[in-house]
Every structure is written in structure tokens, then in C-alpha cells.
Design an enzyme around this catalytic site. Structure first.
Site, mmCIF file in Angstrom:
data_model
loop_
_atom_site.group_PDB
_atom_site.id
_atom_site.type_symbol
_atom_site.label_atom_id
_atom_site.label_comp_id
_atom_site.label_asym_id
_atom_site.label_seq_id
_atom_site.Cartn_x
_atom_site.Cartn_y
_atom_site.Cartn_z
ATOM 1 N N SER A 65 -2.508 -11.702 2.718
ATOM 2 C CA SER A 65 -1.836 -11.635 4.086
ATOM 3 C C SER A 65 -1.441 -12.806 4.532
ATOM 4 O O SER A 65 -1.848 -14.118 4.200
ATOM 5 C CB SER A 65 -3.161 -11.302 5.023
ATOM 6 O OG SER A 65 -2.842 -11.379 6.378
ATOM 7 N N TYR A 96 -10.961 -12.571 8.622
ATOM 8 C CA TYR A 96 -10.241 -11.678 8.015
ATOM 9 C C TYR A 96 -9.340 -12.528 7.067
ATOM 10 O O TYR A 96 -9.183 -12.511 5.710
ATOM 11 C CB TYR A 96 -9.291 -10.757 8.852
ATOM 12 C CG TYR A 96 -8.257 -10.242 8.161
ATOM 13 C CD1 TYR A 96 -8.431 -9.223 7.406
ATOM 14 C CD2 TYR A 96 -6.881 -10.687 8.507
ATOM 15 C CE1 TYR A 96 -7.404 -8.381 6.673
ATOM 16 C CE2 TYR A 96 -5.798 -9.829 7.659
ATOM 17 C CZ TYR A 96 -6.106 -9.000 6.845
ATOM 18 O OH TYR A 96 -4.927 -8.265 6.342
HETATM 19 N N1 NAD Z 1 0.082 -3.572 7.095
HETATM 20 C C1 NAD Z 1 0.260 -4.906 7.302
HETATM 21 O O1 NAD Z 1 0.973 -5.427 8.168
HETATM 22 C C2 NAD Z 1 -0.678 -5.744 6.463
HETATM 23 C C3 NAD Z 1 -0.355 -6.969 6.694
HETATM 24 C C4 NAD Z 1 -1.054 -8.092 5.962
HETATM 25 C C5 NAD Z 1 -2.028 -7.381 4.944
HETATM 26 N N2 NAD Z 1 -2.276 -6.218 4.549
HETATM 27 C C6 NAD Z 1 -3.093 -5.866 3.968
HETATM 28 O O2 NAD Z 1 -2.555 -4.659 2.883
HETATM 29 C C7 NAD Z 1 -3.667 -3.785 2.747
HETATM 30 C C8 NAD Z 1 -3.105 -2.539 2.764
HETATM 31 O O3 NAD Z 1 -3.137 -2.455 4.323
HETATM 32 P P1 NAD Z 1 -2.775 -1.197 4.982
HETATM 33 O O4 NAD Z 1 -1.755 -1.569 6.439
HETATM 34 O O5 NAD Z 1 -2.252 -0.044 4.216
HETATM 35 O O6 NAD Z 1 -4.185 -0.796 5.615
HETATM 36 P P2 NAD Z 1 -4.925 0.486 6.083
HETATM 37 O O7 NAD Z 1 -6.270 0.155 6.822
HETATM 38 O O8 NAD Z 1 -3.831 1.379 6.425
HETATM 39 O O9 NAD Z 1 -5.205 0.780 4.368
HETATM 40 C C9 NAD Z 1 -6.287 0.481 3.748
HETATM 41 C C10 NAD Z 1 -7.123 1.612 3.417
HETATM 42 O O10 NAD Z 1 -8.468 1.143 2.513
HETATM 43 C C11 NAD Z 1 -9.555 2.175 2.673
HETATM 44 N N3 NAD Z 1 -10.779 1.151 2.394
HETATM 45 C C12 NAD Z 1 -11.117 0.142 3.212
HETATM 46 N N4 NAD Z 1 -12.177 -0.391 2.946
HETATM 47 C C13 NAD Z 1 -12.670 0.389 1.718
HETATM 48 C C14 NAD Z 1 -13.489 0.155 0.977
HETATM 49 N N5 NAD Z 1 -14.438 -0.903 0.944
HETATM 50 N N6 NAD Z 1 -13.549 0.999 -0.355
HETATM 51 C C15 NAD Z 1 -12.138 1.991 -0.352
HETATM 52 N N7 NAD Z 1 -11.437 2.125 0.448
HETATM 53 C C16 NAD Z 1 -11.464 1.360 1.627
HETATM 54 C C17 NAD Z 1 -9.496 2.487 4.076
HETATM 55 O O11 NAD Z 1 -9.957 3.638 4.369
HETATM 56 C C18 NAD Z 1 -7.639 2.539 4.347
HETATM 57 O O12 NAD Z 1 -7.326 4.002 4.107
HETATM 58 C C19 NAD Z 1 -4.877 -4.246 3.025
HETATM 59 O O13 NAD Z 1 -5.305 -4.938 2.277
HETATM 60 C C20 NAD Z 1 -4.199 -5.109 4.265
HETATM 61 O O14 NAD Z 1 -5.514 -6.205 4.654
HETATM 62 C C21 NAD Z 1 -1.538 -5.323 5.260
#
Ligand code: NAD
Length: 341
Positions: free
Chosen positions: A136, A161
Site C-alpha cells: 500500500s 495498517y
Molecule cells: N483499494 C485501494 O485503494 C487499496 C489501496 C492500497 C492497498 N490496497 C490493498 O489491496 C488489497 C485489495 O484491496 P480492495 O480494495 O480490493 O479491498 P477489499 O476489502 O474490497 O477486498 C479484500 C477482500 O479480502 C477479503 N478478506 C479480508 N480478510 C481476509 C482473510 N483473512 N481471509 C480471506 N479473505 C479475506 C475481504 O472479504 C474482501 O473481500 C488489500 O490488500 C488492500 O489492503 C487497496
């Protein structure tokens, strides 16, 4: 630059497949003809209906297998690797959100540290051709030098985080070094789009508008010296991941980290006006949010945006969707999905 397209004959394991990025990536891989095994624990951090709606769109693909499971359950994860033998793993499952980590630290350790450790262990015992995982932009903490570059000092995360994401990069490096696992970490910068995350500001602005509630903007109301932020449209993110998948690092320690953002930062107020215009176009009338301007939050920095040079050099890719286009797609989806016409 020697860039190889991903191989569609391989099996891709996508964790967090019901999540925002996981869903769009899985769909793209399925459209290309790949076999995709998706894992998600379907937690209720935000509207579960949206996660189920994304899954409903993946289920018709014959090549898609969904497993409801938690990556912190090591035995179950090992079984999935044993049974499905993925060639390539994309770990997107995590507890996301900076603010939520202040009151709910345990879940970040459970999913982001223990869960990620289990992914590394699974890749050690069931060797894969490439492990790609989500880091991130929050690892840059309150760095003030912009654009953020992968070589910058990132040892002072300002949220749990961010600590978990930085820890993932360290753990990945160690496992890659010890067990020769080709591994790539992607530092995402605010990703937005249709079916996006309801906990993110742009989505919340739309919710508040249709609930007749004001939005809060933490920029002192100072438009001259407004905050600059990096927003990346989901299709650009998916294309970036797709390009990386077939190109595991070739360095001695096969671990590499890339920014995947938009090095065209937008003024916060420009972004907000663009959402107003996009929602207005979607509903066919003028949309103006009621705005309450608040002081900057402690630790907020004037500008955050990515240098994407390293990603461009590696796989020839740079995000390209302008916010007018991306936010219109979000707005069109939002008003249809929530029936706001
Ligand atoms: N969207 C952004 O802007 C952004 C920015 C920086 C980093 N990220 C990272 O990218 C990744 C995806 O982000 P996103 O926006 O799609 O988030 P999101 O929350 O929509 O997707 C994450 C998914 O993982 C599942 N999940 C969480 N913990 C879990 C576990 N222990 N076991 C199995 N499933 C689990 C959740 O149910 C969710 O559906 C994450 O790691 C997030 O930290 C996203």
C-alpha cells in the site's frame, strides 16, 4: 524491457476474490481464459451484498472455483494449495483501511500478518512461479518528498495498517531470499471505480449526497493550497497486475516492489467537483454536495502521489484513465446499482 504476457494455461489463485480489486482481476483473468481459484472469507467489514454481487458475476465462468475460507486458517490454505496446485498466486485478501485499524487492531494482525505468513508458507511448501501481493501507498507514512519512489525511506509507518503492509514486504523479501520464491509487492494508491469500496471517501460522498447529508473535507477550505492526491482507476490497476503476472523478478533475491498509482495527482477539490459532475450527468440534474470544511488531520501531508517509473520500465505500463472518465463510470454504476435515478 522484455515484457512477457501472462500464460492463460496456468491456474491463478486470487485471495480476496470477492473484494474490489480481487473481483476485477479475477474477471479479467477468466475473460482471458485462465483458470481462477478465488478465496475470500466474506467478512462484513463493508456491505456483504456488494461482495456477493461481485461473486455472482464470477460464478458463471466455468473456469472459476470459489472457496469461502480465511487465509489465517493455515491448514485450510495448505489444503487449497494441495488440491488446486496454483502456478501463480495473487494475495489481495487483507483487512484494508487506515482509520479502522485504530479501533480494530487485532483483525489486521490476524489477516495481514498471520494470513500473509500462511500464504508465504504455502508458497514455500507448494512452489509457485510467481507470488504477487498487495502492499500500500500507506507505507510512505508522512513522507513529504514527492513523487513517492520505491527507493524512499519507509521505516516510519503511521498506522498499524501501514505497519502490516510494510511487514509484508519484509516477510516476502525473507521468504524469497530463503526459499527462492519469485515475489512482487504492489503498493496501490487509492483505487476507485464501479463496485468499489463503500468505506472509501469518494463512495461515501455519493452516499451522503443521496442521504441529504453534508460531506466533510479536511483541507481547511484552502483551495489555493489544496491537498494533492493520487487516484487510480480500477482498469488501470488490473492492467498493471496483468502485466506483472507473467514477469516474476529475475534479480538474485527474487523480490521486487512497485508503486502502482497515477503520477498525475489531482487537487482534492477538483476530484470532488468531478464526482459532483459525474453524479449530475448520471441522474440528469445538477449535483452539488453540501460541504463542511474542517482543519487538516494531524499527519496529513500536502501531496501524496506515486512515481510509476519503475513499473513503466519493468513492464511498459503507466495508468492512463483520467478522473473524468473513471468517476463517470463509478457514478453511472452507483446510480443504477442503488436505484438513485
Ligand atoms: N483499494 C485501494 O485503494 C487499496 C489501496 C492500497 C492497498 N490496497 C490493498 O489491496 C488489497 C485489495 O484491496 P480492495 O480494495 O480490493 O479491498 P477489499 O476489502 O474490497 O477486498 C479484500 C477482500 O479480502 C477479503 N478478506 C479480508 N480478510 C481476509 C482473510 N483473512 N481471509 C480471506 N479473505 C479475506 C475481504 O472479504 C474482501 O473481500 C488489500 O490488500 C488492500 O489492503 C487497496
Amino acid at each position: 524491457m522484455s515484457y512477457k504476457s501472462l500464460e492463460t494455461s496456468k491456474t491463478y489463485l486470487v485471495t480476496g476474490a470477492a473484494g474490489f480489486i480481487g473481483y476485477f482481476l479475477s474477471r479479467r483473468l477468466l475473460e482471458l481464459g485462465c483458470r481462477v481459484v478465488g478465496i475470500d472469507n466474506l467478512n462484513d467489514y463493508y456491505d456483504l451484498g456488494l461482495k456477493r454481487a461481485r461473486l455472482d458475476l464470477l460464478q458463471p465462468f466455468e473456469q472459476f472455483t470459489f472457496i469461502q475460507s480465511d487465509i489465517s486458517d493455515k491448514d485450510k490454505l495448505m489444503d487449497v494449495f494441495e488440491c488446486h496446485k496454483p502456478h501463480i498466486v495473487v494475495n489481495l485478501a487483507a483487512q484494508a483501511g487506515v482509520r479502522y485499524s485504530i479501533d480494530n487492531p487485532d483483525i489486521y494482525i490476524q489477516s495481514n500478518i498471520i494470513g500473509f505468513f500462511n500464504i508465504l508458507e504455502a508458497c514455500r511448501h507448494h512452489p509457485v512461479e510467481h507470488l504477487v501481493y498487495a502492499s500500500s501507498s500507506s507505507v510512505y507514512g508522512s513522507n513529504r518528498k514527492v513523487p513517492f519512489e520505491e527507493t524512499d525511506f519507509v521505516d516510519h509507518p503511521v498506522s498499524l495498517y501501514a505497519s502490516t503492509k510494510k511487514s509484508n514486504e519484509l516477510m516476502a523479501h525473507t521468504y524469497s531470499h530463503l526459499y527462492d520464491i519469485p515475489t512482487t509487492g504492489l503498493r496501490f494508491f487509492t483505487v476507485y471505480g464501479p463496485m468499489g469500496r463503500p468505506d472509501m471517501a469518494y463512495f461515501g460522498f455519493a452516499d451522503r449526497y443521496f442521504n441529504d447529508e453534508p460531506i466533510k473535507i479536511f483541507n481547511n477550505g484552502d483551495f489555493e493550497n489544496d491537498l494533492y492526491r493520487d487516484f487510480t482507476y480500477i482498469d488501470d490497476i488490473v492492467e498493471g497486475i496483468e502485466r506483472i503476472l507473467g514477469n516474476p523478478p529475475l534479480d538474485t533475491v527474487r523480490h521486487k516492489v512497485y508503486n502502482i498509482g497515477n503520477n498525475r495527482p489531482e487537487k482534492l477539490m477538483t476530484f470532488i467537483e468531478t464526482i459532483e459532475n459525474a453524479l449530475g450527468a448520471a441522474v440528469g440534474r445538477t449535483v452539488r454536495f453540501e460541504k463542511i470544511f474542517e482543519p487538516l488531520k494531524p499527519g496529513d501531508v500536502p501531496a501524496t502521489y506515486a512515481s510509476t517509473d519503475r513499473l513503466q520500465q519493468a513492464v511498459g505500463f503507466k495508468p492512463k484513465t483520467p478522473i473524468e472518465v473513471g468517476l463517470q463510470k463509478f457514478a453511472d454504476w452507483y446510480v443504477t446499482y442503488y436505484n438513485k435515478m
